[in-house]
Design a protein around this motif. Structure first.
Motif: not given
Length: 375
Positions: A234-247, A307-314
């Motif tokens: 979950x930590x890895x998915x959160x980091x990759x998604x946030x950096x991708x969305x932020x450019x 895990x998916x809900x936690x990632x989307x919330x954070x």
């Protein structure tokens, strides 16, 4: 059973003492983690690796608890990965070299007889990724050690249920060594795992999970693996998604991990570790029950959904600051060289546009100073 308790106690005490002794040499050599607000020594992982290897090898050589060929091969490969992580701490190796070396080591320990060639190749890549993710968890005090202890106990329980005594003892020794290290890594941390200890921990846990799950149905085995490592994934998915969305570049570090976002929500450093440790405990418990057949596949799906809900919330927690303005071409006029922000030649740090000074050809109204009569 008695040897397992004795080995765990020895690992705990030795890791506690050795981690304390290695702090001063790390500071003297400049081996510190500069990602944090204050430099933290990085040789705590060396203590975990040495203690785990020595205690497990002593039990194997004495014949009390033979590790078995698979566990010996896993320990040797994990030690090689730890050496690679130590080299990264000293010489700042690039991430691609670390990932490539870890993948080669993982390919040497995957039980292809129980997984098959295709699933074995996927498992090797998964082991390398989990090892890299554990290195990312070492960014905050106590996170990597707490999650590692909980995961080691869970995978060790799965190994014991499968009558893999050697692997179960190895994981018990690892959990005890991490617990001893945590005494120095709890906030405020006096020493950190570094690449040596974090890669070793992640590689050993992921490799053991693959060995325990070999021979099971592929779908159910994959679900158990994901449940056992839910928090790191979950930590890895959160980091990759946030950096991708932020450019932002994926390799660029930032305060965007799970612990960082929990701190932004108002939790203390210790509170964030407790929350992540509790989440890891719940997910690992479901993985152990699913592995032993106590619960069915839907329980693993609940872990995935949580895990998916936690990632989307954070993901909605803002962690990146405003983008920096470029000096030229960013839509903001910059003063020419030598221009000042206030009259009289003094510069103003808060001024963006220069104040135009009057010239001799312009009409300027100058007020004469008032004269005050005495008496």
């Amino acid at each position: 059973m008695l040897y397992g308790i004795a080995a765990a106690t020895a690992s705990f005490l030795l890791a506690t003492v050795l981690a304390a002794l290695l702090r001063a040499p790390a500071l003297r050599l400049g081996l510190v983690d500069r990602r944090r607000r204050r430099p933290v020594p990085l040789l705590g992982g060396v203590a975990v690796v040495l203690v785990t290897g020595l205690v497990a090898w002593a039990g194997h050589r004495s014949g009390v608890v033979p590790l078995g060929p698979a566990a010996v091969r896993l320990l040797v490969a994990a030690s090689a990965v730890a050496a690679l992580g130590l080299a990264a701490d000293v010489w700042r190796l690039r991430r691609r070299w670390l990932l490539a070396g870890t993948a080669v080591a993982a390919a040497c320990v995957v039980p292809y007889g129980g997984t098959g060639p295709v699933a074995g190749a996927v498992a090797a890549g998964w082991v390398a990724l989990v090892a890299a993710v554990f290195r990312g968890l070492d960014h905050a005090d106590g996170v990597a050690g707490t999650v590692g202890v909980v995961t080691a106990f869970g995978i060790g329980a799965c190994a014991a249920a499968g009558l893999m005594d050697g692997l179960a003892v190895l994981l018990l020794v690892l959990a005890a060594a991490l617990a001893g290290f945590l005494l120095h890594n709890w906030h405020p941390a006096r020493i950190a795992l570094g690449g040596c200890g974090s890669l070793f921990t992640g590689f050993l846990l992921a490799g053991a999970a693959v060995s325990v799950g070999a021979g099971y149905e592929p779908g159910g085995g994959a679900g158990v693996l994901c449940a056992l490592t839910a928090v790191p994934v979950a930590d890895a998915v959160l980091v990759l998604l946030s950096r991708r969305l932020a450019g932002r570049p994926l390799a660029r570090r930032g305060p965007d991990h799970l612990a960082h976002r929990l701190r932004r929500l108002g939790l203390t450093a210790q509170g964030a570790v407790v929350v992540l440790g509790g989440a890891a405990l719940c997910a690992v418990l479901v993985g152990v029950l699913a592995h032993t057949g106590r619960v069915g596949g839907p329980a693993v799906l609940w872990v995935a959904g949580g895990s998916a809900a936690g990632v989307l919330g954070l993901l909605r927690v803002r962690v990146y600051g405003p983008p920096r303005l470029r000096r030229r071409g960013a839509g903001v006029s910059q003063p020419p060289p030598g221009a000042t922000g206030v009259p009289g030649g003094e510069s103003s740090p808060g001024a963006i546009f220069p104040v135009r000074q009057a010239t001799s050809t312009e009409n300027v109204q100058v007020r004469a100073p008032l004269r005050v009569r005495n008496g």
